[in-house]
Scaffold this motif. Structure first.
Motif, PDB file in Angstrom:
ATOM      1  N   SER A  25       0.828  -1.210   0.000  1.00 51.38           N
ATOM      2  CA  SER A  25       0.000   0.000   0.000  1.00 51.38           C
ATOM      3  C   SER A  25       0.860   1.257   0.000  1.00 51.38           C
ATOM      4  O   SER A  25       0.508   2.262  -0.631  1.00 51.38           O
ATOM      5  N   VAL A  26       1.979   1.223   0.697  1.00 59.26           N
ATOM      6  CA  VAL A  26       2.889   2.376   0.689  1.00 59.26           C
ATOM      7  C   VAL A  26       3.405   2.639  -0.716  1.00 59.26           C
ATOM      8  O   VAL A  26       3.485   3.786  -1.171  1.00 59.26           O
ATOM      9  N   VAL A  27       3.745   1.572  -1.448  1.00 59.42           N
ATOM     10  CA  VAL A  27       4.239   1.717  -2.819  1.00 59.42           C
ATOM     11  C   VAL A  27       3.136   2.251  -3.741  1.00 59.42           C
ATOM     12  O   VAL A  27       3.364   3.139  -4.565  1.00 59.42           O
ATOM     13  N   ILE A  28       1.920   1.718  -3.589  1.00 63.16           N
ATOM     14  CA  ILE A  28       0.817   2.095  -4.488  1.00 63.16           C
ATOM     15  C   ILE A  28       0.351   3.523  -4.241  1.00 63.16           C
ATOM     16  O   ILE A  28       0.148   4.299  -5.176  1.00 63.16           O
ATOM     17  N   PHE A  29       0.187   3.891  -2.962  1.00 67.68           N
ATOM     18  CA  PHE A  29      -0.405   5.188  -2.623  1.00 67.68           C
ATOM     19  C   PHE A  29       0.626   6.228  -2.186  1.00 67.68           C
ATOM     20  O   PHE A  29       0.255   7.352  -1.862  1.00 67.68           O
ATOM     21  N   GLY A  30       1.892   5.848  -2.185  1.00 66.40           N
ATOM     22  CA  GLY A  30       2.920   6.740  -1.643  1.00 66.40           C
ATOM     23  C   GLY A  30       3.117   8.023  -2.404  1.00 66.40           C
ATOM     24  O   GLY A  30       3.394   9.068  -1.814  1.00 66.40           O
ATOM     25  N   SER A  31       2.997   7.989  -3.727  1.00 63.97           N
ATOM     26  CA  SER A  31       3.189   9.198  -4.527  1.00 63.97           C
ATOM     27  C   SER A  31       1.915   9.467  -5.304  1.00 63.97           C
ATOM     28  O   SER A  31       1.693   8.914  -6.381  1.00 63.97           O
ATOM     29  N   ASN A  32       1.073  10.314  -4.753  1.00 64.77           N
ATOM     30  CA  ASN A  32      -0.218  10.635  -5.359  1.00 64.77           C
ATOM     31  C   ASN A  32      -0.067  11.874  -6.235  1.00 64.77           C
ATOM     32  O   ASN A  32       0.229  12.956  -5.722  1.00 64.77           O
ATOM     33  N   PRO A  33      -0.244  11.751  -7.566  1.00 72.75           N
ATOM     34  CA  PRO A  33      -0.057  12.923  -8.445  1.00 72.75           C
ATOM     35  C   PRO A  33      -1.018  14.060  -8.136  1.00 72.75           C
ATOM     36  O   PRO A  33      -0.728  15.212  -8.435  1.00 72.75           O
ATOM     37  N   ALA A  34      -2.166  13.764  -7.529  1.00 74.62           N
ATOM     38  CA  ALA A  34      -3.104  14.840  -7.173  1.00 74.62           C
ATOM     39  C   ALA A  34      -2.585  15.653  -5.998  1.00 74.62           C
ATOM     40  O   ALA A  34      -2.800  16.865  -5.930  1.00 74.62           O
ATOM     41  N   SER A  35      -1.908  15.005  -5.059  1.00 73.37           N
ATOM     42  CA  SER A  35      -1.412  15.727  -3.880  1.00 73.37           C
ATOM     43  C   SER A  35      -0.151  16.520  -4.191  1.00 73.37           C
ATOM     44  O   SER A  35      -0.002  17.659  -3.762  1.00 73.37           O
ATOM     45  N   ILE A  36       0.762  15.948  -4.973  1.00 75.85           N
ATOM     46  CA  ILE A  36       2.032  16.645  -5.249  1.00 75.85           C
ATOM     47  C   ILE A  36       1.883  17.758  -6.276  1.00 75.85           C
ATOM     48  O   ILE A  36       2.842  18.470  -6.559  1.00 75.85           O
TER      49      ILE A  36
END
Length: 545
Positions: free
Chosen positions: A373-384
């Protein structure tokens, strides 16, 4: 052709020049180059090992050309996928498109100029993957100097046909889809092309390959190259040219490849002259809306502030083609691709994964699931990209009577919503397709909600600390920025340490005790992250401009 060449050089300089870039951005590129050195060496080592293993397997049957065929097929698919996004952005959704239309150039000349940077980007991929792979194959096969000369020509020619055919298909679609009255809808449909392409290619390849033993097929039939390159003629031609470069057949195949590439370029110019302007001009049209008392009342009805802010963020992502493809599509491509793969492998090992998980140690399963889950959700393009999406219009927030905390929270909730959609899709696949035991799924789902919340807040914090607000093209929000690596690296470190510590606590065993401990730790981490977001909002919100 002189004007075409000048226009291409001008557009390349406009997009790739470092003259307008800040010192920090230039330093970022230098740091990235240094960081990529060990990563590049790792890729080269893996490529060499893969080619060595494949050559050892295929050379006894005389089918070593299959290695080249597989390589060229994969690269062709990759070219097409990359080209969809770059051509859509450069040809139709860049801010300077309509400015060039008014200049005294033919449509094919502007199309050629707009194609320059997307086409050159393919050679960057070529230099990293295809060029060393061809070199390694030559070393393992003991090829002569003629092979390397032919390889260089193939290296130059291979991206041409995938690029021009994909660009022509996009021009044709935009000519008929992108009419003014369906402007927003057509842009969304165009942005989905890349998403559908990835899924479709995967399905076609798997249906074609089935469950056949490819090595056994090579031994029995001896025609594996034709099978592998069945749908990719240029891959077959290129492989045949390099298999026997000194023979007449090899020379003829190389000449044929040159002729096909030249024909593709001519076809691109011809189609560009006919269709490019017609697709571009449809971008500037509008739609007349008829307002009635009911519709107006519906628009002005009072709604909760956080709801309205979130709705604005979601509509901005859905209606802006670059944001749609870079944020919405990229967020969903992994879960949807996972569902497709699971569906097609239900009769294989994946179909029995649920039963296997039930027999495994609960502690190992939940720790591995949390790490995934950390790998999948770790870099969210909407948040960054949450702050950077506003660009120069960010100053509107400074005089509107809206609390900063509400604005930032709406951006974080939008990112969290996209992660939640991915989580629901993956959950559906896990429960109804793999039959994962309900306790394991429940523990993973709850922990993933917390991980996603922390990741969303971390991404907003990083973008709030260092946003890019001076962009003139939406692509600049993502292009050349390394912001997506920062929250992922921080989260990987923090969560990695937590998971390793829990793993080494021998007294903590079983699914529910471990899940409970992780829930408490992640909940505390979420509260700390939320507090940190509040602090950085108070410190940075009014200082961004």
């Amino acid at each position: 052709m002189s004007n075409t060449w000048k226009l291409m050089k001008l557009m390349v300089k406009m997009q790739l020049s470092f003259a307008h870039r800040s010192t920090a951005e230039k330093s970022g590129y230098l740091i990235l180059a240094v960081v990529m050195i060990p990563f590049g060496l790792l890729i080269l080592t893996l490529l060499n090992e893969m080619i060595a293993v494949m050559y050892e397997a295929f050379s006894p049957t005389g089918d070593e050309a299959v290695i080249l065929g597989i390589l060229f097929v994969l690269m062709t698919v990759f070219y097409c996928f990359i080209t969809i996004g770059t051509v859509l952005s450069s040809f139709y959704f860049a801010e300077d498109v309509e400015s060039f239309v008014t200049l005294p150039f033919h449509p094919y000349q502007i199309a050629a100029g707009k194609a320059a940077v997307p086409f050159l980007s393919l050679y960057g991929i070529n230099a990293v993957i295809l060029l060393p792979a061809l070199g390694f194959y030559g070393l393992h096969s003991g090829a002569g100097i003629l092979y390397y000369c032919w390889s260089f020509f193939i290296w130059l020619l291979l991206p041409v046909l995938p690029f021009v055919l994909t660009a022509i298909a996009i021009m044709f679609i935009m000519r008929f889809v992108n009419i003014s009255k369906n402007k927003d809808r057509s842009k969304v449909v165009a942005g989905l092309l890349g998403f559908v392409f990835v899924i479709g290619i995967n399905v076609v390849i798997r249906l074609e390959s089935g469950n056949q033993d490819m090595y056994q097929l090579a031994v029995e039939q001896g025609n594996l190259l034709e099978l592998v390159t069945k749908f990719f003629p240029t891959a077959y031609i290129s492989s045949s040219a390099l298999t026997a470069p000194a023979s007449l057949q090899g020379i003829l195949y190389l000449i044929l490849m040159i002729g096909i590439s030249a024909g593709g370029i001519a076809l691109f110019f011809t189609i560009g002259q006919k269709l490019y302007f017609k697709g571009v001009l449809g971008l500037s049209g509008g739609k007349r809306n008829t307002f009635t008392a009911d519709t107006v009342e519906g628009y002005v009805k009072k709604k909760p502030l956080i709801y309205s802010l979130c709705k604005k963020e979601v509509l901005l992502i859905l209606r802006t083609p670059t944001f749609f493809t870079q944020i919405f599509v990229q967020s969903l491509i992994l879960p949807v691709l996972a569902i497709v793969l699971i569906t097609m492998e239900m009769d294989g090992p994946i179909g029995g994964a649920g039963a296997q998980l039930a027999d495994m140690n609960g502690k190992t399963v939940i720790l591995a699931s949390a790490a995934l889950s950390v790998v999948i959700f770790g870099s969210n393009p909407a948040s960054i990209s949450s702050i950077s999406r506003d660009g120069k219009s960010w100053f509107n927030h400074l005089y509107l009577p809206v609390p900063p905390s509400k604005v930032i929270m709406s951006k974080m909730l939008t990112a969290y919503l996209l992660n939640a959609i991915s989580l629901i899709l993956l959950s559906a696949a896990a429960l109804w397709m793999i039959n994962i035991p309900l306790p394991i799924w429940g523990a993973w789902f709850i922990l993933s909600l917390l991980i996603s919340w922390i990741a969303s807040a971390a991404g907003v914090m990083v973008d709030l600390y260092s946003p890019k607000l001076d962009w003139t093209d939406e692509r600049e929000v993502f292009k050349g920025r390394f912001i997506g690596i920062v929250p992922l690296a921080i989260e990987a470190l923090v969560f990695g340490v937590i998971l390793v510590i829990v793993l080494n606590i021998k007294s903590l065993q079983g699914l529910w005790p471990v899940s409970g401990a992780l829930f408490i730790i992640f909940l505390l981490l979420a509260l700390l992250t939320q507090r940190a977001l509040k602090k950085i909002t108070e410190r940075r919100y009014h200082k961004l401009l």
